[in-house]
Scaffold this active site. Structure first.
Site, mmCIF file in Angstrom:
data_model
loop_
_atom_site.group_PDB
_atom_site.id
_atom_site.type_symbol
_atom_site.label_atom_id
_atom_site.label_comp_id
_atom_site.label_asym_id
_atom_site.label_seq_id
_atom_site.Cartn_x
_atom_site.Cartn_y
_atom_site.Cartn_z
ATOM 1 N N VAL A 53 64.960 37.572 21.854
ATOM 2 C CA VAL A 53 63.995 37.337 22.915
ATOM 3 C C VAL A 53 62.752 38.178 22.616
ATOM 4 O O VAL A 53 62.858 39.370 22.323
ATOM 5 C CB VAL A 53 64.618 37.761 24.273
ATOM 6 C CG1 VAL A 53 63.585 37.803 25.367
ATOM 7 C CG2 VAL A 53 65.757 36.810 24.644
ATOM 8 N N CYS A 54 61.589 37.569 22.665
ATOM 9 C CA CYS A 54 60.340 38.287 22.375
ATOM 10 C C CYS A 54 60.096 39.365 23.437
ATOM 11 O O CYS A 54 60.083 39.086 24.640
ATOM 12 C CB CYS A 54 59.161 37.322 22.360
ATOM 13 S SG CYS A 54 57.567 38.148 22.333
#
Lengths: 102, 130
Positions: free
Chosen positions: B77-78
């Protein structure tokens, strides 16, 4: 170099199918999926455009997305091939690149 | 073949996360390697373990977590996109003084470099989004 283009929005909602057809070089493949499948159906105002495009591009449509929308494969334009997710994977691996028109 | 997956759309919006999941499952079944699944922009919302969809609906986050467990997938997940949207792991929650974290099992938070690396290392990068 062969490219796979994917279009996931209906041609009646967005212009990504037109953008794709305008940019895709001859011989590159196009996969219609999600709401993009509406572009692959017979009897719509874009049907002739897609039929003409089959002369320059192999065009595919994702069968599960056709059925999920209550449509049947009989309604798909002749010359457009129906694939499942396995076929989608094969299209990705058999082309050098994938361009998603989002 | 080595495949990278990019998901740019949250769950239950259109269909991007569902399609990415079905594609990933089909690719694994065919013996391909999934180098990484990267969740960017609203796609980070796929990583919250606090969502409670109706019981007769699919649980998109749980599906990803299970697939990750079965196949040792790297679900990233960024971090910048996640912080804006309130997706935090324990470390990030502590660092920002929040009272809880919500990152689902099998997901990890990292930077955009992980997407670039997936683009370089994978034979194909397939983008799913809005």
């Amino acid at each position: 170099m062969t490219m796979l283009h994917t279009v996931n929005k209906s041609p009646f909602e967005r212009r990504t199918l037109d953008s794709c057809l305008g940019h895709a070089s001859k011989g590159s493949a196009i996969l219609l999926l999600e709401d993009g499948i509406y572009g692959a159906l017979k009897g719509t105002v874009v049907a002739d455009k897609i039929k003409d495009a089959t002369a320059d591009h192999p065009i595919y449509v994702l069968g599960p997305d056709v059925r999920a929308r209550g449509m049947s494969e009989d309604q798909v334009i002749e010359g457009v091939s129906v694939v499942d997710y396995e076929g989608f994977v094969d299209l990705v691996t058999s082309h050098d690149n994938v361009q998603s028109w989002l | 073949m080595k495949l990278g997956i990019l998901v740019n759309e949250g769950p239950y919006q259109h269909q991007a996360s569902d399609t990415a999941y079905q594609f990933t499952k089909a690719a694994l079944a065919k013996g391909h390697e999934i180098f990484r699944v990267f969740f960017y922009n609203d796609g980070v919302n796929n990583g919250t373990r606090l969502s409670v969809p109706p019981q007769d609906d699919r649980n998109i986050t749980q599906q990803w977590s299970q697939l990750a467990e079965e196949h040792k997938l790297d679900l990233v997940v960024c971090i910048a996109a996640a912080q804006r949207r309130g997706i935090l792991d324990e470390n990030e929650a502590k660092r920002h003084g929040k009272d809880s974290s919500n990152l689902a099992p099998g997901f990890r938070i990292s930077g955009l470099g992980q997407l670039i690396e997936a683009g370089i290392q994978a034979d194909r990068l397939v983008v799913f989004g809005d």
